[in-house]
Write a protein that holds these residues in place. Structure first.
Motif, PDB file in Angstrom:
ATOM      1  N   ILE B  28       0.435  -1.156  -0.211  1.00 47.70           N
ATOM      2  CA  ILE B  28      -0.027  -0.156  -0.083  1.00 47.70           C
ATOM      3  C   ILE B  28       0.983   1.454  -0.424  1.00 47.70           C
ATOM      4  O   ILE B  28       0.400   2.434  -0.820  1.00 47.70           O
ATOM      5  N   VAL B  80      -8.171  11.192  -5.367  1.00 48.62           N
ATOM      6  CA  VAL B  80      -8.262  10.059  -5.640  1.00 48.62           C
ATOM      7  C   VAL B  80      -7.820   8.831  -4.777  1.00 48.62           C
ATOM      8  O   VAL B  80      -8.072   7.798  -4.103  1.00 48.62           O
ATOM      9  N   ALA B  83      -8.393   8.265  -2.052  1.00 47.00           N
ATOM     10  CA  ALA B  83     -10.118   7.313  -1.584  1.00 47.00           C
ATOM     11  C   ALA B  83      -9.131   5.881  -1.684  1.00 47.00           C
ATOM     12  O   ALA B  83     -10.026   5.009  -1.481  1.00 47.00           O
ATOM     13  N   LEU B  84      -8.492   5.974  -2.494  1.00 50.11           N
ATOM     14  CA  LEU B  84      -7.625   5.013  -3.114  1.00 50.11           C
ATOM     15  C   LEU B  84      -7.385   3.692  -1.981  1.00 50.11           C
ATOM     16  O   LEU B  84      -7.052   2.626  -1.045  1.00 50.11           O
ATOM     17  N   LEU B  87      -9.462   2.562   0.769  1.00 49.53           N
ATOM     18  CA  LEU B  87     -10.210   1.220   0.930  1.00 49.53           C
ATOM     19  C   LEU B  87      -9.271   0.359   0.899  1.00 49.53           C
ATOM     20  O   LEU B  87      -8.932  -0.751   1.143  1.00 49.53           O
ATOM     21  N   LEU B  88      -7.819   0.035  -0.042  1.00 46.86           N
ATOM     22  CA  LEU B  88      -7.157  -0.939   0.524  1.00 46.86           C
ATOM     23  C   LEU B  88      -6.611  -0.865   2.213  1.00 46.86           C
ATOM     24  O   LEU B  88      -6.502  -2.001   2.193  1.00 46.86           O
ATOM     25  N   VAL B  91      -9.209  -2.954   3.485  1.00 45.07           N
ATOM     26  CA  VAL B  91      -9.312  -4.598   3.016  1.00 45.07           C
ATOM     27  C   VAL B  91      -8.397  -5.640   3.448  1.00 45.07           C
ATOM     28  O   VAL B  91      -8.375  -6.567   3.823  1.00 45.07           O
ATOM     29  N   ARG B  94      -9.131  -6.163   6.930  1.00 42.54           N
ATOM     30  CA  ARG B  94     -10.067  -7.401   6.570  1.00 42.54           C
ATOM     31  C   ARG B  94      -9.317  -8.275   6.601  1.00 42.54           C
ATOM     32  O   ARG B  94     -10.389  -9.701   6.875  1.00 42.54           O
ATOM     33  N   ILE B  95      -8.639  -8.887   5.369  1.00 39.47           N
ATOM     34  CA  ILE B  95      -8.012  -9.834   5.392  1.00 39.47           C
ATOM     35  C   ILE B  95      -7.055  -9.765   6.496  1.00 39.47           C
ATOM     36  O   ILE B  95      -7.133 -11.489   6.938  1.00 39.47           O
TER      37      ILE B  95
END
Lengths: 493, 112
Positions: B28, B80, B83-84, B87-88, B91, B94-95
């Motif tokens: 990331i 932008v 936002a990415l 998100l990363l 996720v 959660r992973i």
């Protein structure tokens, strides 16, 4: 006052309304998403069928550069097809999303996804195109992980990492283009390139764009994300990714930039032909090894994108019309297949093709839907896919590339073979004594409608209002940068 | 010319992190570095030596001003990127909950 911003504003406002209402008004999200996508479908059909020349809209005033929106034949054709598919997927997703806790989040993201798709299609300058592309990309990373199961999260992460690198390449190309030409307005860019010719910096930009948009379109060297994302996503999301997202973000953006802005030359054409052929052959070969229904469809998507790229690369009028027609047919039939696979997974509890049998008897709607979709994609004569593949192959012969025509014909047989091998036991195998629960109207209606569209899609070749729109779309691609540069409003160099 | 070259080096550092690192968080960060490199390149391209920002008063004319468009584009692209990144990271968390590891080579339930 132009009507064009409505295509972006309506789904955007709907997304905010759904997010504000949230958990309080559960029914609102489902109702609103169907209403919005229905409105978009009707609106774009009216826009497309009544299109005379182009429609332009520029916000801002004076010297300040504003948001430029533009609809011509190609974008109107794409708007009609994509919004029609999105409408049926939205109806289906109302039934599908019942199993999720935060349904409204799904509909909110879906609405944002529609915003991005419409935005990419009507953007008149490259930066807005990039921006809406990122809107679609980020919402689709979220939607792939929406089930928050281990596979979905893993697929979402891998897709997001590859997509982010691709977006960085696109942004780098865009930055170089701005520094080279001093403008990002598409008609102005076309004028600049016509004036200066394709020089060395432009060649570098072409490479960056092929890497970036090629990943979004999942051409073969850049296809690694697609089988993960398409097989792990919820069924309506797979349908949107395969039927809409790779077409708009990848193929539409590539053909708009390379045909109407940079202008096609032998090098670019051969790149398309090579990538297309490799995609077709490799994906069709890999598809034989798949046992998961959705992975099979995912590999088949890569192969069909290869056909479209081949048709674009050949570049004769017949091949380009065939590519556009195949894009439409594949959009209808692949979203049909993915929606049916969602129904099959719910009914049978598995997606493994070795464990499913006799679908046409136990699960008639999904079974016959899968049959129609598979026959259309593998190109059986009465179905839509036959005519488009035939046009692409005929275009290859016409354009003096009989070798590629033979490869394409061979791959069509290969496609038929792997669909037949995988699906014949699934559809017609021994019927198990398992009572079938009838599919509700929310599932049956979109599946039947998409099946009818997949069957009669190629009827737009007959004269009529749709045929006029279709011809306008292929003429837009054929007339090259000269066509776009006539809308140039003057540029500083 | 050196600044552009350093931009390229920064881009390659980010690409190296994305391609070679096994830890999700490092990947990331690598994506963040790539985005910064591209944005920096964009803004640098619009800069002209010895010029100033293009904000003019009423009766004032600035002769040497930087190109404002790349700055506008870069600021949008930073948003932008935000936002990415959100998100990363989400996720990624959660992973970690599902797989109990940040190692990308051990997150392989999907077979290719």
């Amino acid at each position: 006052m132009s009507v064009l911003p409505g295509l972006i504003l309506v789904p955007l406002v709907a997304a905010f309304v759904i997010a504000l209402a949230g958990e309080n008004l559960r029914r609102l999200g489902a109702g609103l998403i169907v209403a919005v996508s229905g409105f978009l479908a009707v609106f774009s059909l009216r826009l497309g069928l009544g299109l005379q020349g182009t429609i332009q809209y520029t916000s801002g005033h004076g010297k300040l550069p504003g948001l430029m929106l533009m609809v011509d034949g190609l974008s109107a054709f794409m708007l009609c097809v994509m919004n029609l598919v999105a409408f049926f997927v939205a109806i289906y997703s109302v039934a599908y999303a019942r199993k999720y806790v935060g349904q409204w989040k799904f509909f909110c993201l879906f609405s944002l996804f529609l915003t991005g798709i419409n935005g990419v299609l009507i953007a008149g300058d490259l930066f807005n195109l990039y921006l809406f592309l990122e809107v679609v990309a980020v919402t689709s990373y979220f939607l792939v992980a929406f089930g928050t199961d281990a596979e979905g999260l893993e697929a979402s992460f891998k897709y997001a990492v590859m997509g982010a690198v691709a977006s960085a390449f696109i942004l780098l190309g865009l930055a170089l283009f701005y520094l080279y030409a001093g403008t990002l307005n598409l008609p102005d860019m076309a004028s600049v390139i016509m004036l200066r010719g394709v020089s060395k910096p432009i060649l570098f930009i072409i490479v960056l764009f092929i890497m970036g948009f090629g990943l979004k379109a999942s051409f073969v060297p850049f296809h690694a994300w697609l089988p993960y994302a398409h097989s792990a996503a919820p069924a309506p999301v797979s349908a949107m990714l395969s039927g809409v997202s790779i077409k708009v973000l990848g193929l539409y953006a590539i053909s708009r930039l390379f045909f109407n802005v940079i202008g096609i030359n032998p090098q670019i054409a051969w790149t398309f032909i090579t990538i297309g052929t490799i995609s077709m052959v490799a994906a069709s070969t890999l598809a034989f090894a798949q046992t998961d229904l959705k992975r099979l469809y995912a590999y088949s998507s890569i192969g069909q994108v290869g056909y479209i790229a081949l048709g674009l690369g050949i570049g004769t009028p017949m091949a380009i019309s065939g590519a556009l027609l195949h894009l439409m047919n594949h959009s209808f039939s692949k979203s049909l297949l993915f929606l049916a696979s969602g129904r099959i997974e719910e009914a049978m509890g598995t997606r493994d093709i070795r464990k499913i049998e006799g679908l046409t008897a136990t699960e008639p709607v999904a079974g016959y839907g899968t049959l129609v979709g598979a026959l259309s994609i593998s190109g059986m004569p009465p179905f839509g896919g036959f005519w488009s593949k035939f046009m692409i192959i005929f275009g290859c012969v016409q354009g003096g590339h009989p070798v590629f025509a033979m490869i394409a014909a061979f791959t069509a047989i290969l496609t038929l073979a792997y669909y037949f091998r995988a699906l014949s036991p699934v559809l017609f195998g021994v019927e198990r004594a398992k009572p079938a629960k009838r599919a509700g109207a929310l599932i049956a209606v979109p599946l039947s409608a998409l099946a009818i569209l997949a069957l009669i899609g190629s009827c737009i070749l007959f004269p009529g209002p749709f045929n006029r729109l279709f011809n306008e779309a292929s003429r837009t691609l054929l007339s090259g940068p000269q066509y776009l540069s006539q809308f140039s409003v003057g540029f500083k160099s | 010319m050196l600044t552009y070259f350093l931009c390229l080096v920064l881009f390659c550092v980010g690409l190296y992190a994305v391609l070679r690192k096994r830890n999700i968080i490092k990947i990331i960060i690598g994506i963040g570095i790539i985005e910064y490199a591209v944005n920096l390149f964009f803004v640098l391209g619009g800069y002209r030596i010895g010029s100033r920002s293009p904000i003019e008063a009423v009766d004032q004319v600035i002769l040497n001003k930087v190109d404002p468009m790349p700055q506008a584009f870069a600021s949008v692209s930073i948003v932008v990127g935000l936002a990415l990144t959100v998100l990363l990271v989400t996720v990624g968390i959660r992973i970690y909950e599902k797989y109990g590891t940040f190692d990308i080579t051990r997150i392989n339930k999907l077979k290719g």
